[in-house]
Design an enzyme around this catalytic site. Structure first.
Site, PDB file in Angstrom:
ATOM      1  N   HIS A  63       0.851  -1.187   0.000  1.00 35.00           N
ATOM      2  CA  HIS A  63       0.000   0.000   0.000  1.00 35.00           C
ATOM      3  C   HIS A  63       0.883   1.232   0.000  1.00 35.00           C
ATOM      4  CE1 HIS A  63       0.857  -0.593   4.265  1.00 35.00           C
ATOM      5  NE2 HIS A  63       0.434   0.625   4.530  1.00 35.00           N
ATOM      6  N   ASP A  67       5.643   4.789   5.185  1.00 34.60           N
ATOM      7  CA  ASP A  67       6.599   3.860   5.806  1.00 34.60           C
ATOM      8  C   ASP A  67       6.777   2.584   4.984  1.00 34.60           C
ATOM      9  OD1 ASP A  67       3.911   3.297   6.569  1.00 34.60           O
ATOM     10  OD2 ASP A  67       4.587   2.056   8.231  1.00 34.60           O
ATOM     11  N   HIS A 140      -7.431  -1.843   5.306  1.00 27.97           N
ATOM     12  CA  HIS A 140      -6.603  -0.789   5.886  1.00 27.97           C
ATOM     13  C   HIS A 140      -7.246   0.553   5.542  1.00 27.97           C
ATOM     14  CE1 HIS A 140      -3.124   0.532   7.943  1.00 27.97           C
ATOM     15  NE2 HIS A 140      -2.505   1.064   6.910  1.00 27.97           N
ATOM     16  N   ASP A 211      -0.315  -3.928   5.891  1.00 28.06           N
ATOM     17  CA  ASP A 211      -1.075  -3.498   7.065  1.00 28.06           C
ATOM     18  C   ASP A 211      -2.545  -3.873   6.888  1.00 28.06           C
ATOM     19  OD1 ASP A 211       1.365  -2.421   7.550  1.00 28.06           O
ATOM     20  OD2 ASP A 211       0.684  -0.337   7.735  1.00 28.06           O
TER      21      ASP A 211
END
Length: 313
Positions: A63, A67, A140, A211
């Site tokens: 995604h 980070d 997410h 995530d």
């Protein structure tokens, strides 16, 4: 096949954990490296390993949160500066090509190799003679994907003892039998190569998630995997916080691993609040549900061995 974790932290770099990236090292005849995510500092982490940037042929982006992608332009530039000339393919959500090309254009960075982009959609995203990669949406705050990497079965080995017992002279005929061909011996006997080849060796399966909070779409991706890499941003006591921020706890990941029947669970994307003993607590919590759970650290390398059919008995 090996997994090398280049960054196992969540959100921002910490003293003991860089942000998200891992390398899947394909040690067969391909001799390639596939990156999954490329957070800030990934190229610095690679300098501490034996990975050569030019060997990275594919990058899968789960995604577009920073980070997971801020290290991408720097890595691409370094790959060019270090002799990388072969095409590199980047698989990612809608927007990844715009991000990369804009970064390269604004910084006037010119690559000596071709970039190819594949915009992810649920389904098969790669299928060649040795691997099949499937992607699906996770849950997410922005579009996010999980990946299932399936190695196709390896051809069975030549049963050398059986060949010798049949009176086949050592030499070119061995190679023909190994190729599955039918040969004719001097005495007139015909031997079918298929009768002298052992059973195919099952390939390995790795599930790598970005995530996510709990979603039914995780299960098909993880089903029966040799290794499941799953985020563990929070501990069991912060399940509400995990849900609020679209993340998972170590126990939630362990429950998925158990339900999916995976062999090994590797927990990463650890919040900076979990250091030292607290990180071990995440592992302890997971092992209460799924015994073969491990909280991994930066630069930790995990081998994914072949599993023989008899190992399941």
């Amino acid at each position: 096949m090996e997994i090398l974790f280049l960054g196992t932290g969540a959100g921002s770099p910490a003293r003991s954990r860089n942000v998200s990236s891992l390398a899947l090292k394909l040690l067969d005849e391909r001799n390639e490296v596939w990156l999954f995510d490329c957070g800030e500092g990934t190229q610095h982490q690679i300098l501490r390993t034996t990975i050569r940037p030019r060997k990275v042929s594919k990058i899968f982006i789960t995604h577009l949160h920073g980070d997971h992608i801020f290290g991408l332009p720097g890595f691409l530039a370094s790959r060019a500066n270090q002799g990388g000339a072969d095409e590199l393919t980047i698989y990612g959500p809608r927007g990844i090509e715009d991000y990369v090309r804009t970064s390269l254009r604004v910084t006037q960075t010119h690559l000596a190799y071709k970039l190819r982009f594949v915009e992810l959609k649920p389904g098969v995203v790669l299928d060649d003679k040795t691997f099949r990669v499937t992607a699906d949406h996770l849950d997410h705050r922005i579009e996010a994907f999980g990946f299932r990497v399936e190695e196709k079965p390896h051809a069975g080995e030549l049963l050398v003892d059986k060949v010798r017992a049949a009176g086949v002279p050592f030499g070119p005929l061995f190679g023909q039998l190994k190729a599955g061909k039918t040969i004719t011996l001097e005495d007139g006997r015909e031997l079918n190569g298929q009768d002298f080849i052992g059973a195919a060796q099952p390939g390995r399966t790795v599930a790598i998630f970005g995530d996510t909070r709990q979603t039914p779409r995780e299960l098909p991706l993880a089903e029966g995997a040799d290794v499941l890499v799953h985020e563990s941003t929070f501990g069991v006591d912060e399940a509400k916080l995990a849900h609020q921020y679209y993340h998972s706890t170590s126990v939630q990941a362990a429950k998925l691993a158990k339900k999916a029947g995976v062999k090994k669970l590797l927990l990463n994307h650890i919040s900076a609040r979990y250091v030292g003993k607290l990180a071990k607590d995440l592992q302890y919590q997971a092992r209460g549900i799924f015994r073969n759970s491990t909280v991994v650290g930066d630069l930790q390398e995990i081998e994914i061995p072949f599993v023989k059919e008899t190992d399941h008995d």
